[in-house]
Design a protein around this motif. Sequence first.
Motif, PDB file in Angstrom:
ATOM      1  N   SER A  12       0.853  -1.174   0.000  1.00  0.00           N
ATOM      2  CA  SER A  12       0.000   0.000   0.000  1.00  0.00           C
ATOM      3  C   SER A  12       0.896   1.234   0.000  1.00  0.00           C
ATOM      4  O   SER A  12       2.019   1.220   0.519  1.00  0.00           O
ATOM      5  N   TYR A  13       0.380   2.308  -0.581  1.00  0.00           N
ATOM      6  CA  TYR A  13       1.147   3.545  -0.615  1.00  0.00           C
ATOM      7  C   TYR A  13       1.331   4.098   0.791  1.00  0.00           C
ATOM      8  O   TYR A  13       2.346   4.716   1.095  1.00  0.00           O
ATOM      9  N   ALA A  14       0.349   3.870   1.666  1.00  0.00           N
ATOM     10  CA  ALA A  14       0.459   4.335   3.050  1.00  0.00           C
ATOM     11  C   ALA A  14       1.680   3.731   3.727  1.00  0.00           C
ATOM     12  O   ALA A  14       2.379   4.408   4.495  1.00  0.00           O
ATOM     13  N   ALA A  15       1.958   2.458   3.465  1.00  0.00           N
ATOM     14  CA  ALA A  15       3.134   1.806   4.055  1.00  0.00           C
ATOM     15  C   ALA A  15       4.410   2.465   3.562  1.00  0.00           C
ATOM     16  O   ALA A  15       5.370   2.645   4.320  1.00  0.00           O
ATOM     17  N   LEU A  16       4.441   2.846   2.286  1.00  0.00           N
ATOM     18  CA  LEU A  16       5.620   3.500   1.729  1.00  0.00           C
ATOM     19  C   LEU A  16       5.803   4.893   2.339  1.00  0.00           C
ATOM     20  O   LEU A  16       6.938   5.324   2.591  1.00  0.00           O
ATOM     21  N   LEU A  17       4.708   5.590   2.594  1.00  0.00           N
ATOM     22  CA  LEU A  17       4.792   6.897   3.245  1.00  0.00           C
ATOM     23  C   LEU A  17       5.324   6.750   4.672  1.00  0.00           C
ATOM     24  O   LEU A  17       6.124   7.562   5.133  1.00  0.00           O
ATOM     25  N   LYS A  18       4.871   5.725   5.367  1.00  0.00           N
ATOM     26  CA  LYS A  18       5.353   5.501   6.734  1.00  0.00           C
ATOM     27  C   LYS A  18       6.847   5.185   6.734  1.00  0.00           C
ATOM     28  O   LYS A  18       7.594   5.643   7.609  1.00  0.00           O
ATOM     29  N   LEU A  19       7.282   4.405   5.768  1.00  0.00           N
ATOM     30  CA  LEU A  19       8.709   4.105   5.655  1.00  0.00           C
ATOM     31  C   LEU A  19       9.499   5.389   5.404  1.00  0.00           C
ATOM     32  O   LEU A  19      10.570   5.598   5.986  1.00  0.00           O
ATOM     33  N   THR A  20       8.965   6.256   4.554  1.00  0.00           N
ATOM     34  CA  THR A  20       9.608   7.552   4.292  1.00  0.00           C
ATOM     35  C   THR A  20       9.718   8.371   5.569  1.00  0.00           C
ATOM     36  O   THR A  20      10.763   8.971   5.847  1.00  0.00           O
ATOM     37  N   ALA A  21       8.646   8.402   6.343  1.00  0.00           N
ATOM     38  CA  ALA A  21       8.664   9.141   7.608  1.00  0.00           C
ATOM     39  C   ALA A  21       9.744   8.606   8.542  1.00  0.00           C
ATOM     40  O   ALA A  21      10.453   9.370   9.198  1.00  0.00           O
TER      41      ALA A  21
END
Length: 238
Positions: free
Chosen positions: A117-126
């Motif tokens: 999910s894109y949300a998981a990728l955003l969390k990884l970025t954070a």
Amino acid sequence: LKIEPATLKAIGAKRKSIAGSAGERVQYELLRLLEGGDSTACVREMEACGLLTALMPELSRLRRCARVYYGEAGVMGHSLQVLSRLEELLGKLPEVYPDLEPQLSAHLAGRDTPAASYAALLKLTALIHDIAKPATARPIGGRLRFFGHEEVGAKMSDKLLDRLRFSRDQRRAVAQMIRYHLRPGNLAANPTVSDKAVYRFFDELREEGVGLLLVCWADYASYLTDKQLAKVLSLLRN
């Protein structure tokens, strides 16, 4: 379904064994973890037992960096707080952005892939957005500065995620957001933000522009207490 203390202790003792696991497998498990609604608590447990930095050695220096700004946990503590704020934001988009929530949710869902999910990728970025602060930390004029940490961080993230067998598109997305994560704050510091500046921002970020704004919201919200953040959100709603 809490991890028993003895099991957590065993994970810590065996943490270096993660280096022998296939990158693809580690990547899959990490993304599944980040897709959860309470992934911050899991990542904090990974950090507490040493598994997080065994998995991502590049993060180990964050613990001792910039304690004067972030407290005993250093940049690591800040990064975990940004992750927490982003997870909080993603969980209550209708409350924070009532007028934009349908478009935001549709955008996030549209960026999902079979792999993650894109949300998981955003969390990884954070989690890794400040990965280069230790490498770029310099005392200047009595202050600790991190000039260029966004550009260096983008390159470091690409190498880290390549090791974990992330796809080229996933690596590019994360690196792009890390490279430009100071841009929204710089724009907001201006008395007015011109249409030209907004256009240039989205022209350079393309499909990662919206995701980066969510990560930056979490970055700035990480400096606020829960009470302060609630007050800000209340003012925005009114």
